[in-house]
Design a protein around this motif. Structure first.
Motif, mmCIF file in Angstrom:
data_model
loop_
_atom_site.group_PDB
_atom_site.id
_atom_site.type_symbol
_atom_site.label_atom_id
_atom_site.label_comp_id
_atom_site.label_asym_id
_atom_site.label_seq_id
_atom_site.Cartn_x
_atom_site.Cartn_y
_atom_site.Cartn_z
ATOM 1 N N TRP A 53 0.853 -1.183 0.000
ATOM 2 C CA TRP A 53 0.000 0.000 0.000
ATOM 3 C C TRP A 53 0.888 1.232 0.000
ATOM 4 N N GLN A 54 0.964 1.917 -1.144
ATOM 5 C CA GLN A 54 1.724 3.158 -1.261
ATOM 6 C C GLN A 54 0.782 4.284 -0.843
ATOM 7 N N VAL A 55 0.840 4.674 0.418
ATOM 8 C CA VAL A 55 -0.091 5.648 0.974
ATOM 9 C C VAL A 55 0.139 7.021 0.367
ATOM 10 N N GLU A 56 1.402 7.432 0.354
ATOM 11 C CA GLU A 56 1.863 8.680 -0.261
ATOM 12 C C GLU A 56 3.116 8.352 -1.052
ATOM 13 N N ARG A 57 3.666 9.334 -1.724
ATOM 14 C CA ARG A 57 4.890 9.087 -2.483
ATOM 15 C C ARG A 57 5.992 8.559 -1.580
ATOM 16 N N ASN A 58 6.035 9.000 -0.331
ATOM 17 C CA ASN A 58 7.125 8.623 0.574
ATOM 18 C C ASN A 58 6.659 7.818 1.787
ATOM 19 N N VAL A 59 5.457 7.263 1.735
ATOM 20 C CA VAL A 59 4.945 6.443 2.839
ATOM 21 C C VAL A 59 4.386 5.152 2.256
ATOM 22 N N ARG A 60 4.825 4.008 2.796
ATOM 23 C CA ARG A 60 4.371 2.718 2.285
ATOM 24 C C ARG A 60 4.179 1.735 3.433
ATOM 25 N N VAL A 61 3.172 0.869 3.295
ATOM 26 C CA VAL A 61 2.924 -0.240 4.211
ATOM 27 C C VAL A 61 2.980 -1.524 3.389
ATOM 28 N N MET A 62 3.707 -2.531 3.897
ATOM 29 C CA MET A 62 3.899 -3.778 3.169
ATOM 30 C C MET A 62 3.553 -4.966 4.058
ATOM 31 N N ALA A 63 3.030 -6.023 3.430
ATOM 32 C CA ALA A 63 2.776 -7.272 4.134
ATOM 33 C C ALA A 63 3.220 -8.425 3.247
ATOM 34 N N ASN A 64 4.007 -9.351 3.807
ATOM 35 C CA ASN A 64 4.502 -10.521 3.079
ATOM 36 C C ASN A 64 4.165 -11.790 3.846
ATOM 37 N N VAL A 65 3.722 -12.820 3.125
ATOM 38 C CA VAL A 65 3.541 -14.169 3.660
ATOM 39 C C VAL A 65 4.552 -15.065 2.960
ATOM 40 N N ILE A 66 5.345 -15.825 3.736
ATOM 41 C CA ILE A 66 6.472 -16.575 3.187
ATOM 42 C C ILE A 66 6.392 -18.026 3.620
ATOM 43 N N MET A 67 6.654 -18.921 2.679
ATOM 44 C CA MET A 67 6.865 -20.335 2.979
ATOM 45 C C MET A 67 8.174 -20.751 2.306
ATOM 46 N N ALA A 68 8.986 -21.540 2.985
ATOM 47 C CA ALA A 68 10.258 -21.982 2.428
ATOM 48 C C ALA A 68 10.494 -23.444 2.761
ATOM 49 N N ASP A 69 11.055 -24.156 1.791
ATOM 50 C CA ASP A 69 11.453 -25.554 1.975
ATOM 51 C C ASP A 69 12.967 -25.646 1.879
ATOM 52 N N VAL A 70 13.581 -26.390 2.798
ATOM 53 C CA VAL A 70 15.027 -26.592 2.804
ATOM 54 C C VAL A 70 15.301 -28.084 2.677
ATOM 55 N N ASP A 71 16.094 -28.441 1.665
ATOM 56 C CA ASP A 71 16.437 -29.838 1.395
ATOM 57 C C ASP A 71 17.936 -30.036 1.488
ATOM 58 N N GLY A 72 18.339 -31.270 1.754
ATOM 59 C CA GLY A 72 19.757 -31.596 1.759
ATOM 60 C C GLY A 72 20.423 -31.295 3.081
ATOM 61 N N PRO A 73 21.771 -31.343 3.104
ATOM 62 C CA PRO A 73 22.528 -31.185 4.360
ATOM 63 C C PRO A 73 22.665 -29.728 4.780
ATOM 64 N N ALA A 74 21.559 -29.092 5.120
ATOM 65 C CA ALA A 74 21.569 -27.696 5.545
ATOM 66 C C ALA A 74 22.004 -27.580 7.004
ATOM 67 N N ARG A 75 22.086 -26.336 7.507
ATOM 68 C CA ARG A 75 22.598 -26.091 8.860
ATOM 69 C C ARG A 75 21.822 -26.849 9.925
ATOM 70 N N PHE A 76 20.491 -26.845 9.832
ATOM 71 C CA PHE A 76 19.646 -27.479 10.846
ATOM 72 C C PHE A 76 18.935 -28.703 10.280
ATOM 73 N N GLY A 77 19.447 -29.237 9.197
ATOM 74 C CA GLY A 77 18.807 -30.368 8.554
ATOM 75 C C GLY A 77 17.660 -29.920 7.661
ATOM 76 N N GLU A 78 16.956 -30.891 7.098
ATOM 77 C CA GLU A 78 15.836 -30.565 6.229
ATOM 78 C C GLU A 78 14.646 -30.082 7.055
ATOM 79 N N GLY A 79 13.825 -29.247 6.414
ATOM 80 C CA GLY A 79 12.659 -28.737 7.119
ATOM 81 C C GLY A 79 11.999 -27.625 6.348
ATOM 82 N N ASP A 80 11.171 -26.851 7.060
ATOM 83 C CA ASP A 80 10.456 -25.767 6.383
ATOM 84 C C ASP A 80 10.266 -24.580 7.313
ATOM 85 N N PHE A 81 9.937 -23.461 6.693
ATOM 86 C CA PHE A 81 9.759 -22.173 7.372
ATOM 87 C C PHE A 81 8.445 -21.569 6.889
ATOM 88 N N GLN A 82 7.673 -21.015 7.817
ATOM 89 C CA GLN A 82 6.475 -20.257 7.463
ATOM 90 C C GLN A 82 6.457 -18.989 8.282
#
Length: 370
Positions: free
Chosen positions: A330-359
């Motif tokens: 939402w670009q409220v004004e030229r110099n004011v903005r509000v943002m919202a993000n929804v994220i899902m991530a999958d991690v495979d293989g020998p990662a730092r904390f093993g396989e898993g997911d993030f939401q």
């Protein structure tokens, strides 16, 4: 307290703008406040987190005289003080020479300001490969629909509160862009960039590949360290704008002394529900900000945009991370903005904390000036 005093001091020093016939100076800055809630579910890490952060609290000055311009800027966000742009630029006819601490010419999303990027955080191609501001000289040439930039840089200024040492590394980087279509509201941009990176053997860190899944408060679940002291990177990029719709694609790969390599790519897009169009600047090969057709202060609803992205980091031996992001801006004004993000991530293989997911879900409240 130190950060608050420093911010107030800079505001006092920077206001108001001073203008003379041959010299001008004005304040510049940005303030990003982020809140997030996310779940980590990995083989060796399970956590539920709610957090907030001052993602950016940047204060500085900009101005110029004749063919010369300058920018000086410090950032007090993220519980640290860090140098941003500290540069002096000479501009001739279609040619510019820039000296000082500045971004290297790599990646359209990295070069484009975070104040106008489509998502709260840059995609993995712009995170993975240690792009940073560095002290050096950059020469660029541009025309109506193209740009070419080449630079030689030394180390990056450290971000410690007590030690602003300069890392012992060197970078040679270049980028070329071409826009076969460059009209108001209709753009096709193509680009390629490359970098040769060298770091002193005595430094504690060498070439490293890592990225967060689109959330600054999250961890880096894929993190590959190497013993390499040099690397070669090449990347390609494309941007298409057609009225209220835009799509951006990037891919980059880095070879660390033929001992390890990583590839990252991203594909994103957005649609302005209120009809505005993304703005493109061919002289730099970047996107610019959106001004709402009817700002809230003029009795309108501002500019609304829905966005989506998929991006991935794939390493030799530290796993693969794939992220999916949807958002509303939402670009409220030229110099004011509000943002919202929804994220899902999958991690495979020998990662730092093993396989898993993030939401996760995150929001940003953003103010910029001038």
């Amino acid at each position: 307290m130190f950060r608050l005093v420093s911010l107030l001091s800079l505001v006092a020093f920077a206001s108001p703008a001073v203008a003379q016939s041959a010299f001008n100076i004005e304040p510049r800055g940005r303030l990003f406040v982020d809140v997030a809630s996310y779940e980590e579910d990995f083989a060796t890490l399970q956590a539920s987190v709610e957090d907030s952060t001052l993602r950016a609290a940047r204060m500085g000055l900009q101005g110029g005289w004749g063919d010369f311009s300058f920018v000086t800027e410090l950032d007090f966000g993220g519980d640290r003080v860090s140098f941003k742009d500290f540069r002096l630029r000479w501009s001739g006819e279609n040619v510019r020479v820039t000296f000082g601490n500045q971004k290297t010419p790599n990646s359209i999303e990295y070069i484009t300001s975070s104040t106008v990027n489509t998502f709260m955080e840059r995609a993995q191609p712009a995170q993975t490969f240690r792009y940073d501001r560095r002290i050096g000289v950059l020469v660029d040439h541009s025309g109506e629909n193209y740009s070419v930039a080449v630079g030689v840089f030394g180390g990056a200024i450290g971000d410690s509160n007590s030690d602003f040492g300069i890392s012992d590394s060197t970078v040679i980087a270049g980028r070329a862009t071409f826009a076969p279509i460059n009209e108001t509201g209709r753009v096709l941009h193509l680009g390629v960039h490359a970098r040769q990176y060298n770091r002193d053997a005595g430094e504690p860190e060498s070439v490293r590949f890592r990225a967060r899944p689109g959330a600054s408060l999250a961890d880096r679940y894929v993190d590959q360290r190497t013993t390499a002291e040099s690397s070669t990177l090449i990347g390609v990029e494309a941007l298409y704008i057609n009225g209220p719709f835009h799509v951006l694609a990037e891919l980059a790969t880095e070879d660390a002394e033929r001992a390890a390599d990583a590839t990252a790519w991203g594909l994103s897009g957005g649609w302005m529900l209120t009809g505005e169009s993304r703005v493109y600047r061919a002289s730099d090969g970047i996107m610019r900000g959106v001004s709402p057709a009817q700002a809230l202060s003029n009795g309108g609803w501002g500019a609304w945009e829905i966005v989506g992205r998929i991006d991935q980091l794939d390493t030799d031996s530290a796993g693969r991370q794939t992220s999916y992001t949807a958002g509303l801006n939402w670009q409220v004004e030229r110099n004011v903005r509000v943002m919202a993000n929804v994220i899902m991530a999958d991690v495979d293989g020998p990662a730092r904390f093993g396989e898993g997911d993030f939401q996760g879900v995150q929001m940003r409240f953003q103010v910029t000036w001038p």
